[in-house]
Design an enzyme around this catalytic site. Structure first.
Site, PDB file in Angstrom:
ATOM      1  N   TYR A 111       0.926  -1.334  -0.121  1.00 39.55           N
ATOM      2  CA  TYR A 111       0.058  -0.002  -0.090  1.00 39.55           C
ATOM      3  C   TYR A 111       0.765   1.233  -0.145  1.00 39.55           C
ATOM      4  CZ  TYR A 111      -3.364  -3.672   1.592  1.00 39.55           C
ATOM      5  OH  TYR A 111      -3.798  -5.046   1.660  1.00 39.55           O
ATOM      6  N   HIS A 112       1.929   1.283  -0.755  1.00 45.77           N
ATOM      7  CA  HIS A 112       2.886   2.442  -0.624  1.00 45.77           C
ATOM      8  C   HIS A 112       3.356   2.681  -2.167  1.00 45.77           C
ATOM      9  CE1 HIS A 112       4.722   0.477   3.250  1.00 45.77           C
ATOM     10  NE2 HIS A 112       3.515   1.385   3.371  1.00 45.77           N
TER      11      HIS A 112
END
Length: 550
Positions: free
Chosen positions: A473-474
């Site tokens: 999730y980056h």
């Protein structure tokens, strides 16, 4: 028609900080957030994310293109659809990366960038000024900033056993992953305090809700940026009833919609690769081929084992146990609800222990899988160690699906496509598998489930990684800063869009390279720096020890 001093597009980690800084400085700011309010009990509670991550209105799920190098697999990248962005829905881990990350940015940005510095010495005051740490106070850490950073409110025995088992394998204990060196095993710090999340929305926007200089509009989806004579002058957006509005700004417009949506909005506004824009019938205002390119993300692959007893969090988020934990928290202010669901982790370099860590690990005291592979392992008492490549070399892209602003962009992250990333991940998997066979954790493991311990060849581990790899999730890098001579640089070192006046991008899109670790804190630092550049451009090349977010 109301004209604002500034418009901030996107109320995520960076956008909240930038808007707050500008309002505190006396500027009139319109903050447009496409998502929902952050006021929800499951968002507030540290472990609430695990009740939402596989389906929630507070998330927006970007389905990838079929990933041919992953045997055609399609997976999802979930992003916050709520004020506070990822900081309202993430696991709250507070990580900055390491000094060398920012020294690398500084080196890449050298070259006619007016002396603007991005090295560690210049970004540290922004990190430190925002931080309100409940344990640490030194030249790196602050105790009275608005962003509340805390030790875990509850630590499960599984997390303690993981830390002890890694020490038995020679990994040193560290009390601060944001300290002088990342290497080691220990307990993360989190952006929460006493059972309540400290998101960018709570830390920076909530104190200003009564300030007349801040206008906040939720469920406000921006369609495009208005550009006149190579200058950004306003935005077109739709409200919750789908009515269209136009807002104007006399000063800078800040695009902070995240690394998947910010490039989409740039392209919808005519900023991007000219040939690509023309295929969608979009008039070109700035031919910047780097828009949407250079997509980076931290790839994450799980190791899963089952326990020989009722250890960990399995079943504690359901039925009467969930009610019991809620009552315990309400009555006594403690218990499992104070945990974000992950407490411990490690940074190591399996191939060269003395070098910068190439793998970050998270110990989850439960079986934890991505949405598209939930049926890969039967749910029971178990533990997941996820291994994450800290400095991936793989690069993907974001493209327009059409000229319709309501459509999601095309996203291809290419996780583990670069052979070096796969080799690093395989080494990390082999290293952390040893934790299932060592020390106190090994004593409680009944069986290693994933990967199959009967075949740990490179080929078998690569197959395992391709099947279960997921985003951490980056996403980052899709409108990156760069030196003046770099044809793929979308931004200059003050986050200004090249060729367009009064338009900046302040979110993880701007990163020339991804930092080693979680990205919420770096995104807030970027938002803080963006506001500083606007308020006092001289700060770009000066070190300011007293920089603080009000």
């Amino acid at each position: 028609m109301t004209e604002y001093d500034h418009i901030v597009i996107g109320g995520g980690a960076a956008g909240c900080v930038a808007a707050a800084r500008l309002v505190e400085a006396g500027r009139r700011v319109l903050l447009l957030e496409a998502g929902h309010s952050h006021h929800h009990p499951l968002l507030d509670m540290p472990p609430g994310i695990f009740k939402m991550i596989n389906g929630s209105k507070f998330m927006r799920y970007h389905r990838t293109t079929p990933q041919e190098h992953l045997n055609g697999r399609v997976h999802e990248i979930s992003q916050g659809n709520v004020l506070g962005g990822g900081t309202s829905v993430n696991a709250q881990v507070y990580m900055r990366g390491r000094p060398s990350d920012y020294n690398e940015w500084d080196s890449l940005l050298r070259g006619n960038n007016a002396g603007v510095r991005w090295d560690w010495e210049h970004v540290l005051p922004h990190f430190r000024g925002m931080e309100g740490n409940n344990r640490l106070y030194d030249e790196r850490h602050n105790s009275d900033g608005p962003l509340l950073v805390s030790d875990p409110g509850y630590i499960d025995n599984v997390s303690r056993w993981f830390v002890q088992s890694m020490q038995s394998l020679g990994v040193p204990f560290t009390h601060d992953f944001n300290g002088p060196a990342q290497r080691g095993v220990g307990f993360y710090q989190f952006m929460n305090r006493q059972g309540k999340r400290s998101s960018a929305a709570y830390a920076f926007i909530e104190p200003l809700r009564a300030n007349p200089r801040l206008t906040l509009k939720l469920n406000a989806a921006v369609s495009r940026i208005v550009i006149e004579n190579d200058r950004a002058t306003g935005v077109v957006y739709r409200d919750g009833s789908n009515a269209e509005h136009t807002a104007h700004a006399s000063g800078d417009i800040i695009l902070s919609s995240g690394a998947l949506v910010s490039p989409k909005l740039l392209m919808l506004s005519g900023i991007g690769a000219a040939d690509e824009l023309r295929t969608h019938g979009i008039t070109v205002t700035a031919d910047l081929p780097g828009v949407g390119q250079n997509l980076m993300d931290h790839p994450e692959v799980p190791l899963i084992a089952t326990f020989n007893g009722p250890f960990g969090y399995h079943g504690h988020g359901d039925g009467w146990r969930m009610i019991q934990h809620g009552m315990h928290f309400k009555l006594f202010g403690g218990g499992k609800i104070l945990s974000a669901g992950v407490e411990a982790g490690a940074f190591v370099n399996p191939l060269d222990p003395e070098a910068d860590p190439s793998i970050q690990a998270f110990c989850v005291p439960d079986i934890y899988l991505d949405r598209d592979v939930l049926d890969a392992v039967e749910k029971t008492h178990g533990v997941t160690i996820t291994t994450v490549v800290t400095k991936p070399k793989s690069r993907g892209y974001v493209k327009l699906r059409s000229a319709d602003a309501a459509e999601m962009p095309i996203v291809s992250p290419n996780l583990l496509k670069h052979p070096d990333d796969m080799a690093t991940m395989i080494a990390g998997q082999r290293f952390f598998l040893r934790a299932f066979e060592s020390g106190p954790l090994g004593d409680r493991v009944a069986r290693i489930v994933k990967p199959d311990p009967a075949d740990l060849s490179d080929e078998a581990l690569a197959t395992h990684c391709k099947r279960l790899v997921k985003t951490n999730y980056h996403p980052a890098g899709t409108a990156r800063m760069g030196a003046d001579g770099d044809p793929m640089a979308v931004l200059d070192a003050q986050l200004r869009v090249r060729g367009i006046a009064n338009l900046r991008v302040a979110d993880m899109s701007a990163c020339p390279n991804i930092n080693a670790g979680n990205t919420a804190a770096p995104a807030m630092m970027i938002g803080d720096r963006c506001a500083s550049f606007i308020l006092d451009p001289a700060l770009a090349s000066q070190r300011r020890e007293d920089l603080r977010v009000a």
